[in-house]
Design a protein around this motif. Structure first.
Motif, PDB file in Angstrom:
ATOM      1  N   THR A 162     -21.366 -26.547 -25.895  1.00  0.00           N
ATOM      2  CA  THR A 162     -21.776 -26.374 -24.499  1.00  0.00           C
ATOM      3  C   THR A 162     -22.370 -24.988 -24.346  1.00  0.00           C
ATOM      4  OG1 THR A 162     -19.550 -25.630 -23.926  1.00  0.00           O
ATOM      5  CG2 THR A 162     -20.051 -27.963 -23.595  1.00  0.00           C
ATOM      6  N   VAL A 163     -23.352 -24.880 -23.481  1.00  0.00           N
ATOM      7  CA  VAL A 163     -23.982 -23.589 -23.199  1.00  0.00           C
ATOM      8  C   VAL A 163     -23.166 -22.891 -22.114  1.00  0.00           C
ATOM      9  CG1 VAL A 163     -26.072 -22.418 -22.431  1.00  0.00           C
ATOM     10  CG2 VAL A 163     -26.234 -24.506 -23.829  1.00  0.00           C
ATOM     11  N   LYS A 164     -22.786 -21.650 -22.396  1.00  0.00           N
ATOM     12  CA  LYS A 164     -21.943 -20.893 -21.463  1.00  0.00           C
ATOM     13  C   LYS A 164     -22.799 -19.920 -20.652  1.00  0.00           C
ATOM     14  CE  LYS A 164     -18.026 -21.379 -21.791  1.00  0.00           C
ATOM     15  NZ  LYS A 164     -17.102 -22.396 -21.230  1.00  0.00           N
ATOM     16  N   SER A 165     -22.262 -19.497 -19.558  1.00  0.00           N
ATOM     17  CA  SER A 165     -22.955 -18.529 -18.711  1.00  0.00           C
ATOM     18  C   SER A 165     -23.052 -17.183 -19.423  1.00  0.00           C
ATOM     19  CB  SER A 165     -22.189 -18.350 -17.387  1.00  0.00           C
ATOM     20  OG  SER A 165     -22.734 -17.278 -16.648  1.00  0.00           O
ATOM     21  N   ASN A 166     -24.198 -16.545 -19.268  1.00  0.00           N
ATOM     22  CA  ASN A 166     -24.384 -15.218 -19.853  1.00  0.00           C
ATOM     23  C   ASN A 166     -24.362 -14.124 -18.784  1.00  0.00           C
ATOM     24  OD1 ASN A 166     -26.779 -15.749 -18.593  1.00  0.00           O
ATOM     25  ND2 ASN A 166     -28.088 -15.380 -20.389  1.00  0.00           N
TER      26      ASN A 166
END
Length: 573
Positions: A442-446
């Protein structure tokens, strides 16, 4: 066995089984000359090679058939030589017996009878494997004015023996494809015309002989340009040499077929005017590495695989690549078409799954080449992985992708403040995937800057041949260089070790390059010398890419004081 080399003007194949050859190689002393003839061709200068032997005409099995053999045949028939040696029964199948196999001429003999060969009594080499030849005659082609093989101005041999050019009026890729295949290449990449005429010169320069063809219109199945339709007779034209036609031919003699993705498939090679398979017996990851790099995958293969399909002959068998060769043709094998291990009717061949450059993984800034920070390429962009849940499962998949047996999530590199590209990804590998790109994530918040402790790092093992490490220092980026080879660690002797070699060593270890001047002394070791000398090019990324890599023998002249050391600097983060 010796290395084999693909020659673009030497086209050979076959699948005769030498285990069925009943008679050993001949003794040519006192051998009576043979008569030869070409049968089944459109022109008398081409066809299936037949020999009159023991009061009968018979054909030749194409096992090991070469341009040297075809040259001897053509000179016997009063031609100057051969354009091509063809295979796999490309002319009508013969009706007599298959007389000979494994023909081995050096090209200078005056008669086939003085070459080495095997007699065939009982064989699985039938007429579908008849050898053929195309002799140099009217309509033969050559390329001129190109800077590399496979490209140039097309010149054609006229009836009077003069070489002439072809007008580019109507010249297209179909015409160019026929020309390239006539020259021994799989196909054309481009038909070259002088679109700026008369204000520009042809790409490959202007010819000086006669202009022999104009208004050419080929169909793709034609064997020769002179088989194609023309709007004008030979030698009749309304062109100048500013309109000389040119071509760029496809130099790719290896391809992948029947895979689900572009980076996998059955490996096929082009030889003798045919695409054919490689026998999967003894096919190893080293063979696969060479195939993948030849196909443009710089990291080689992820693994070997068998792929079904393919109706071409088996062209190579018992490959023995070292893994560092540039082309499959540079590897040892039984020779072209000398197939001993795969039945000709098998419906599968050796295949590969290559490391796609879009999923590149490498390790940065460790004290060895099997540990460090994971650098990942995502859609052509390189960066580090920020994953707070990075575990041994992700590390294990990453290391196996790099060719190791296992991996662990460790922190061998101390990281400071981070910059550059960071991928904020949360991986969930189950541990059975073949590469990290196969894992669910999953792509996480940066929004929040990555904690350096969350940057993915691994330790892989056990070491594999040509792994490097630096020892004798408290710092990961410097030390005395040791190499792992054949199950042991040893050191690399300096020899003519240069700044370029230091750069390559550091890049192999995951650094950007080396500092060229330093005076630090590192603790000596009692380990053996494993590499005597190394000489690398400017762009070599690993020591296995270097064009000189001399392994040490029992009589090495190097001394312990010649040990290589390096001080590396990291990639800018």
């Amino acid at each position: 066995m010796s290395a084999i080399h693909i020659l673009h003007y030497s086209l050979i194949v076959g699948t005769c089984f030498v285990s069925h050859y009943a008679v050993a190689q001949n003794n040519t002393v006192g051998q009576a000359p043979w008569s030869v003839r070409l049968m089944g061709g459109i022109y008398e200068s081409e066809g299936r090679v037949e020999v009159f032997y023991d009061n009968q005409w018979g054909s030749i099995c194409d096992s090991l058939w070469s341009i040297e053999d075809a040259n001897v045949v053509c000179r016997q028939l009063n031609y100057s030589g051969a354009d091509l040696a063809l295979v796999a029964g490309q002319y009508d199948e013969g009706q007599g017996v298959v007389l000979f196999s494994n023909m081995e001429c050096n090209g200078m003999e005056s008669n086939l009878s003085t070459c080495k060969y095997d007699l065939v009594d009982v064989t699985h080499c039938d007429h579908s494997r008849d050898a053929g030849a195309v002799c140099t005659s009217q309509g033969s082609l050559r390329l001129a004015g190109g800077s590399v093989p496979g490209e140039g101005r097309v010149e054609i041999l006229g009836e009077s023996g003069d070489w002439g050019t072809i007008c580019d009026d109507g010249w297209d890729k179909t015409d160019a494809g026929v020309a390239c295949r006539q020259l021994g290449y799989p196909d054309a990449l481009e038909a070259i015309v002088n679109v700026g005429y008369p204000n520009t010169q042809p790409v490959f320069g202007s010819g000086s002989g006669p202009i022999l063809l104009d208004g050419l219109h080929c169909e793709s199945e034609k064997r020769h340009l002179r088989d194609c339709r023309v709007t004008k007779q030979w030698g009749i034209h309304d062109c100048t040499h500013g309109e000389d036609a040119g071509i760029k031919c496809d130099m790719g003699l290896t391809r992948l077929v029947d895979g689900d993705f572009d980076d996998e498939g059955r490996v096929e090679v082009y030889y003798g005017g045919k695409w054919g398979k490689i026998c999967s017996t003894n096919w190893t990851i080293d063979d696969a590495h060479v195939a993948c790099r030849e196909l443009g995958f710089p990291l080689g293969a992820r693994n070997t695989k068998i792929f079904e399909g393919g109706d071409g002959p088996f062209l190579l068998d018992d490959m023995k690549c070292q893994g560092v060769e540039t082309h499959l043709a540079d590897c040892e094998s039984l020779g072209w078409a000398n197939n001993q291990n795969c039945d000709a009717n098998l419906n599968y061949g050796a295949g590969v799954v290559c490391n796609d450059p879009s999923a590149v993984v490498r390790l940065l800034s460790g004290s060895s080449s099997y540990e460090g920070v994971v650098q990942y390429q995502n859609r052509s962009e390189l960066g580090l992985i920020c994953d707070p849940d990075w575990s041994d499962k992700e590390a294990d998949v990453t290391c196996r992708q790099l060719g190791y047996q296992y991996g662990r999530s460790e922190k061998p590199v101390s990281l400071g403040p981070l910059s550059g590209t960071i991928f904020y990804l949360d991986y969930h590998c189950n541990g059975t995937e073949e590469q990290i790109g196969d894992c669910v994530y999953t792509v996480k918040s940066n929004d929040v800057q990555c904690n350096p402790d969350h940057i993915a790092q691994v330790f892989c093992g056990p070491p594999i041949d040509f792994d490097l490490r630096m020892v004798g220092s408290d710092f990961t980026e410097q030390g005395r260089l040791e190499v792992f080879l054949k199950g042991e660690w040893g050191y690399v002797a300096a020899g003519y070790y240069s700044s370029i070699d230091r750069d390559t060593v550091c890049r192999h270890l995951g650094y950007a390059g080396a500092f060229y001047t330093y005076t630090t002394e590192f603790a000596r070791s009692s380990r053996p010398i494993l590499i005597d000398d190394i000489s690398c090019g400017d762009n070599d990324m690993k020591i296995t890419d270097c064009y000189i890599l001399e392994l040490s023998g029992p009589h090495s002249t190097q001394q312990e004081r010649d040990e290589v050391s390096a001080l590396c600097f990291p990639y800018a983060s």
